[in-house]
Design a protein around this motif. Sequence first.
Motif, PDB file in Angstrom:
ATOM      1  N   ILE A 154       0.848  -1.200   0.000  1.00  0.00           N
ATOM      2  CA  ILE A 154       0.000   0.000   0.000  1.00  0.00           C
ATOM      3  C   ILE A 154       0.877   1.241   0.000  1.00  0.00           C
ATOM      4  N   VAL A 155       0.495   2.180  -0.824  1.00  0.00           N
ATOM      5  CA  VAL A 155       1.269   3.428  -0.930  1.00  0.00           C
ATOM      6  C   VAL A 155       0.358   4.611  -0.619  1.00  0.00           C
ATOM      7  N   HIS A 156       0.855   5.503   0.192  1.00  0.00           N
ATOM      8  CA  HIS A 156       0.155   6.772   0.397  1.00  0.00           C
ATOM      9  C   HIS A 156       1.018   7.869  -0.199  1.00  0.00           C
ATOM     10  N   VAL A 157       0.443   8.583  -1.153  1.00  0.00           N
ATOM     11  CA  VAL A 157       1.188   9.665  -1.810  1.00  0.00           C
ATOM     12  C   VAL A 157       0.562  10.994  -1.418  1.00  0.00           C
ATOM     13  N   ASP A 158       1.401  11.906  -1.077  1.00  0.00           N
ATOM     14  CA  ASP A 158       0.942  13.211  -0.598  1.00  0.00           C
ATOM     15  C   ASP A 158       1.766  14.290  -1.284  1.00  0.00           C
ATOM     16  N   MET A 159       1.124  15.163  -1.996  1.00  0.00           N
ATOM     17  CA  MET A 159       1.847  16.246  -2.659  1.00  0.00           C
ATOM     18  C   MET A 159       2.381  17.210  -1.597  1.00  0.00           C
ATOM     19  N   ASP A 160       3.560  17.718  -1.837  1.00  0.00           N
ATOM     20  CA  ASP A 160       4.186  18.593  -0.841  1.00  0.00           C
ATOM     21  C   ASP A 160       3.622  20.015  -0.926  1.00  0.00           C
ATOM     22  N   ALA A 161       3.122  20.474   0.193  1.00  0.00           N
ATOM     23  CA  ALA A 161       2.584  21.841   0.283  1.00  0.00           C
ATOM     24  C   ALA A 161       1.809  22.205  -0.978  1.00  0.00           C
ATOM     25  N   PHE A 162       0.890  21.365  -1.330  1.00  0.00           N
ATOM     26  CA  PHE A 162       0.316  21.356  -2.670  1.00  0.00           C
ATOM     27  C   PHE A 162      -0.105  22.723  -3.207  1.00  0.00           C
ATOM     28  N   TYR A 163      -1.047  23.360  -2.533  1.00  0.00           N
ATOM     29  CA  TYR A 163      -1.558  24.628  -3.085  1.00  0.00           C
ATOM     30  C   TYR A 163      -0.439  25.658  -3.208  1.00  0.00           C
ATOM     31  N   ALA A 164       0.378  25.703  -2.168  1.00  0.00           N
ATOM     32  CA  ALA A 164       1.478  26.679  -2.191  1.00  0.00           C
ATOM     33  C   ALA A 164       2.447  26.352  -3.321  1.00  0.00           C
ATOM     34  N   ALA A 165       2.714  25.074  -3.502  1.00  0.00           N
ATOM     35  CA  ALA A 165       3.655  24.674  -4.550  1.00  0.00           C
ATOM     36  C   ALA A 165       3.117  25.039  -5.931  1.00  0.00           C
ATOM     37  N   VAL A 166       1.836  24.855  -6.130  1.00  0.00           N
ATOM     38  CA  VAL A 166       1.232  25.214  -7.422  1.00  0.00           C
ATOM     39  C   VAL A 166       1.389  26.712  -7.662  1.00  0.00           C
ATOM     40  N   GLU A 167       1.094  27.481  -6.631  1.00  0.00           N
ATOM     41  CA  GLU A 167       1.185  28.944  -6.791  1.00  0.00           C
ATOM     42  C   GLU A 167       2.623  29.380  -7.041  1.00  0.00           C
ATOM     43  N   MET A 168       3.537  28.734  -6.368  1.00  0.00           N
ATOM     44  CA  MET A 168       4.945  29.091  -6.576  1.00  0.00           C
ATOM     45  C   MET A 168       5.420  28.687  -7.970  1.00  0.00           C
ATOM     46  N   ARG A 169       4.950  27.567  -8.416  1.00  0.00           N
ATOM     47  CA  ARG A 169       5.313  27.136  -9.755  1.00  0.00           C
ATOM     48  C   ARG A 169       4.842  28.143 -10.795  1.00  0.00           C
ATOM     49  N   ASP A 170       3.627  28.646 -10.576  1.00  0.00           N
ATOM     50  CA  ASP A 170       3.046  29.545 -11.571  1.00  0.00           C
ATOM     51  C   ASP A 170       3.479  30.991 -11.391  1.00  0.00           C
ATOM     52  N   CYS A 171       4.077  31.255 -10.282  1.00  0.00           N
ATOM     53  CA  CYS A 171       4.503  32.631 -10.031  1.00  0.00           C
ATOM     54  C   CYS A 171       5.897  32.583  -9.390  1.00  0.00           C
ATOM     55  N   PRO A 172       6.908  32.446 -10.219  1.00  0.00           N
ATOM     56  CA  PRO A 172       8.258  32.190  -9.711  1.00  0.00           C
ATOM     57  C   PRO A 172       8.759  33.223  -8.705  1.00  0.00           C
ATOM     58  N   GLU A 173       8.238  34.448  -8.801  1.00  0.00           N
ATOM     59  CA  GLU A 173       8.737  35.458  -7.847  1.00  0.00           C
ATOM     60  C   GLU A 173       8.357  35.149  -6.402  1.00  0.00           C
ATOM     61  N   LEU A 174       7.411  34.196  -6.249  1.00  0.00           N
ATOM     62  CA  LEU A 174       7.025  33.815  -4.882  1.00  0.00           C
ATOM     63  C   LEU A 174       8.014  32.823  -4.266  1.00  0.00           C
ATOM     64  N   LYS A 175       8.856  32.268  -5.122  1.00  0.00           N
ATOM     65  CA  LYS A 175       9.682  31.150  -4.670  1.00  0.00           C
ATOM     66  C   LYS A 175      10.578  31.497  -3.478  1.00  0.00           C
ATOM     67  N   ASP A 176      11.078  32.715  -3.501  1.00  0.00           N
ATOM     68  CA  ASP A 176      12.020  33.081  -2.439  1.00  0.00           C
ATOM     69  C   ASP A 176      11.341  33.745  -1.254  1.00  0.00           C
ATOM     70  N   LYS A 177      10.040  33.841  -1.323  1.00  0.00           N
ATOM     71  CA  LYS A 177       9.334  34.569  -0.256  1.00  0.00           C
ATOM     72  C   LYS A 177       8.530  33.626   0.620  1.00  0.00           C
ATOM     73  N   PRO A 178       8.348  34.007   1.875  1.00  0.00           N
ATOM     74  CA  PRO A 178       7.399  33.232   2.677  1.00  0.00           C
ATOM     75  C   PRO A 178       5.991  33.503   2.156  1.00  0.00           C
ATOM     76  N   MET A 179       5.310  32.465   1.785  1.00  0.00           N
ATOM     77  CA  MET A 179       3.970  32.682   1.244  1.00  0.00           C
ATOM     78  C   MET A 179       3.007  31.611   1.772  1.00  0.00           C
ATOM     79  N   ALA A 180       1.748  31.964   1.706  1.00  0.00           N
ATOM     80  CA  ALA A 180       0.714  31.014   2.118  1.00  0.00           C
ATOM     81  C   ALA A 180      -0.479  31.189   1.190  1.00  0.00           C
ATOM     82  N   VAL A 181      -1.290  30.173   1.120  1.00  0.00           N
ATOM     83  CA  VAL A 181      -2.484  30.225   0.281  1.00  0.00           C
ATOM     84  C   VAL A 181      -3.700  30.275   1.191  1.00  0.00           C
TER      85      VAL A 181
END
Length: 888
Positions: A100-127
């Motif tokens: 059995i495998v449990h897969v969990d995306m890392d900080a999912f919503y935040a990661a999506v937003e950071m992916r789509d908005c690279p300037e967020l990558k270096d900043k503390p951010m939350a969704v």
Amino acid sequence: MEPSSSRGQDSILSRVALNDNKAGMQDLDKDKINKIILETSKGSRFYDNELKKERQVNQRIERMMRYKAKVTEQQIQKAQAEVENLAADLERSRELGRVIVHVDMDAFYAAVEMRDCPELKDKPMAVGSMSMLSTSNYHARRYGVRAAMPGFIAKKLCPDLVIVPLNFDKYRAVSEQVREVFADYDAHFLPMSLDEAYLDITEHLEQRQHWPESLRTHQICEEKTTGGINELKSLSPVLFEDSPSSSPDQKAEVFGTSPEEAVREMRFRIEQKTRLTASAGIAPNMMLAKVCSDKNKPNGQYRILPDRKAVMDFIQELPVRKVSGIGKVTEKMLAALGIVICSQLRQQMAMLSLLFSETTWHHFLQISLGIGSTRIERDSERKSMSTERTFAEMSIAHEQYSLCRELCHDLAKDLQREGLKGKTVTLKLKNVNFEVKTRAFTLQCAVCTEEEIFAAAKDLLKAEIDNINPLPLRLRLMGVRISSFVSMDDKQPQQKSIMGFLKIASDSSSSVQPSKSEIVSELGSQCPETRNPSFIGETSKPFNKWQTKSSCTTEPQQHTFFQKAYAKRLQKQYEEEETSGPCTDKILKCLPTVSTNNSAFTTDQAADKTEETQTCTWIRHLHTDETSAKADSSLSTANTGAKTQSSNILQCFTCPVCFNSIETENLSSFNQHIDKCLSSELDNKRTSMDECQDVCEENKQLGKQDESCIRKVTDLSSGSRNSLLERNNEGPYTSSSSAHSDCSTPLFKHFKCMSEKRSLVPHEDMSDTGSVSFHQTASSVEVISEPLDRRVSTLTCPVCNQAQDSDDLILFNHHVDMCLNQEVLLEFREAVPPMAQFDSKVKDHEKYPTARGKSKRQGSSPPPPPKKTKAISTRHTIDQFFKGNSKQ
DNA sequence: GGGGGAAGGATTC
DNA sequence: TCACGGAATCCTTCCCCC
């Protein structure tokens, strides 16, 4: 034990303080963070309520400890024996063979937003929002900012925090990509949310053993990233500095055949596809897999080998709080018993079995043995659906009712989207002090329309408003929930219309009932319109869990005797029309565009129209559905095209008053005709009705009901059909189409009033899913039948034109049913000898032939009717009558 | 006494 | 500046009815 009162701030900390049980939140200055959180929260109503809840938990713990102190050695020994027995059973059933495998995306919503908005990558951010955060990136977590924390507190902890609003559409799209990868490893994977899932990869691994290397080799796809491989690879370290990553020079990865390699491959592919990382846990069961996925988060994985020792070693030192299902309260209760890690659970199992419920201690025992579910069951059915809203303080009753209606509207839309109907309506209220109340009412029939839900929810709300009168109800949240879903079988009202009966008799399990058009088309059909594919399309509802597959197929249905007889009669009717003046086809042509309630008339409903032409329109006047002006207005927008289309088609109706055939382009004209016919009787009754309506309206505004109002309407209603019809036409919507109704009609109000008085006896089949049927007549009027009994009848059957002996509308309905279907009945009687139907001596429990099973699963027998509402005997319905006969 | 509804709570993401 | 979500499920307790 230390009294709760002396615990002071330390005590409340367990509730409001930082919960660092999350990846990326170790080694924080917790004291500093907690100080800020406390300072920000203290004195607020929220904080006070948390204090209150904390006191309650403490009291619970104190009670538990007092009980513990009284436990005797003998009790412990007995409990110990029981525990050992169960443990032995569990050991015997321990299964280690599944992967059995449990897969969990890392900080999912935040990661999506950071992916789509690279300037967020270096900043503390939350969704999320200033009210609530859904997740945060790992920069923010260093400040103590985490999911489920209000944004304004997060801002205090980290003033530079960037808060990005939620964008669920985007997350859903990414989630879909991730799920495509999951499906390659387990087609029956179980999604738990947008960002996590359980998979059973046992079968995949078996196949994988025989795969050549080429099948296990995955190219690093540069095209899929906006900036090429380097940017792709740069994302992970920004998200998670310590994450392992492939070498930037690598062009392809070869994966092995072991479980670890398969999961690593899966995560690799997810990252290639989405540029997001995932963590995974591999274990012999779901419980362990879930814990494991958190072990090497982010962007890591962990496996527990499938042997007992490995499992027990892992469990020994595992903090109980890490186990899914053990939250802060349970953690605290266990801590009071000296239990912090799972091995301590096992040591104190005998005592736990005495202190906790059976369900709970069984669960504890399983955890202590590292045992969990090994079967991933994906197809569990939804059990409830709800909608709730938080808002600034709301204390004005009419605003609260208005909001309540809005929520019902939203919920009804959601229910109808999924084709669900439920019996229990729950109103959830949270006052400005954060105290939550829920109030539920179980209806006799399953409901799904705004009006039906609102009828119940409104009463529950009213009770709460009245309860604290004269003080205002000061709310900050309101929610409406529907539960006790019924199967498609049960969604049919108990007393079906004769047309409804004829439609569904062949396949009670089918939600898509054979429509009249289908029946007619089966005859070879001289009526081409009835075979119009659009009819079928409009009839068919989305496939749902209650819908049997057979109902979705196009295979010819096995029709019952009645359907055949009915079809025959239709054919005859059609032939007559061919010679004497057709109207059926014209009607059918326009029917799919006619609307009732808050959705378009469907084919089934449309098909009913042909048969019911003589009375249906008339009945519809009487039963102007409860659909609000809002629903109507939405219809008028949504169906504009349809209306336009239908308005130019000549239709033929028979007036139930003068019995003349009326040709008209639309139903409203026909309504006007009936109104004219009836108008001569109106004048003397109308004044009274107006008065009553005003009273009702006023009470509605005040959220009150008035016995005098109800009585007045009741008194009037028996002889005031004309008035009702007349009033109906005065509404803003009825003028455009008779199929559209006006919720301000006196009868509507009358029903509503009565509904309030009678504890929400539902208006069966007032939903958009049901045709406007005679059943509707009965069930709706049924509410007022009692006072009507005592009056001299004013009812005349629109079919046989006979004056009725009684004003009992149930009887009247029955009569009309019989009248309309005499021919069918005649044929039936010729074919089948009569049975002892309508047995008045039937016992209550026999009225509910469905089993009283414990199971709440859909598909099993539906629950019996609630005890507080009197159910109609199904034996006394025409449906049961026919069913009983057809079995003979 | 058992079953089941109602209400509140715990837990999860 | 104010400001602590929404949805779903399961469990426990209480109480009523048969």
